[in-house]
Write an enzyme that holds these catalytic residues in place. Sequence first.
Site, PDB file in Angstrom:
ATOM      1  N   CYS A   1       0.836  -1.207   0.000  1.00 23.64           N
ATOM      2  CA  CYS A   1       0.000   0.000   0.000  1.00 23.64           C
ATOM      3  C   CYS A   1       0.869   1.254   0.000  1.00 23.64           C
ATOM      4  O   CYS A   1       1.528   1.569   0.991  1.00 23.64           O
ATOM      5  CB  CYS A   1      -0.920  -0.067   1.213  1.00 23.64           C
TER       6      CYS A   1
ATOM      7  N   CYS B   1       0.122   3.935   2.587  1.00 22.39           N
ATOM      8  CA  CYS B   1       0.535   3.486   3.927  1.00 22.39           C
ATOM      9  C   CYS B   1       2.004   3.822   4.167  1.00 22.39           C
ATOM     10  O   CYS B   1       2.399   4.231   5.255  1.00 22.39           O
ATOM     11  CB  CYS B   1       0.342   1.982   4.078  1.00 22.39           C
TER      12      CYS B   1
END
Length: 143
Positions: free
Chosen positions: A65, A68
Amino acid sequence: MLIRCPHCKIKNRIPEDRLDEALQCGRCHQTIFEGAVVDLSESEWADIANHSNRLMVIDFWAEWCGPCKTMAPQFEIVASQLPAIRFAKINTDLAPNLSSTLAIRSIPTLLLWKNGRELDRRAGAMPASALRAWLERHGSDRS
Ligand SMILES: [Zn+2]
């Protein structure tokens, strides 16, 4: 339960009834949870969620991600600024049951937790300033 020290990475055995106290690492003697982000597994989270009454914010993330990864250093900055709040991160790929139970539908999701229940959540990456402002609205509650 076992908690991995965020400073030296060794696992410390912590009695469940002492979770809310200042926890010192047996090896490096730094305070676990204070000013640093602690990595938690699904089972470690279950122990903390059920036995700790401290205000805690959890970053649900995954290796693949991008947002993230952008968010992670911002999260660490705010952890160092707000030592009264406990900061943790949980890899959703390693915690599928928990992610499902908590209805984590996108990552990063930040969950604010206290006294065994969710107080608030935010989906999407946030810069340190916005994250801090969000936490400080809840952070005055330190009981
Ligand atoms: Zn340590």
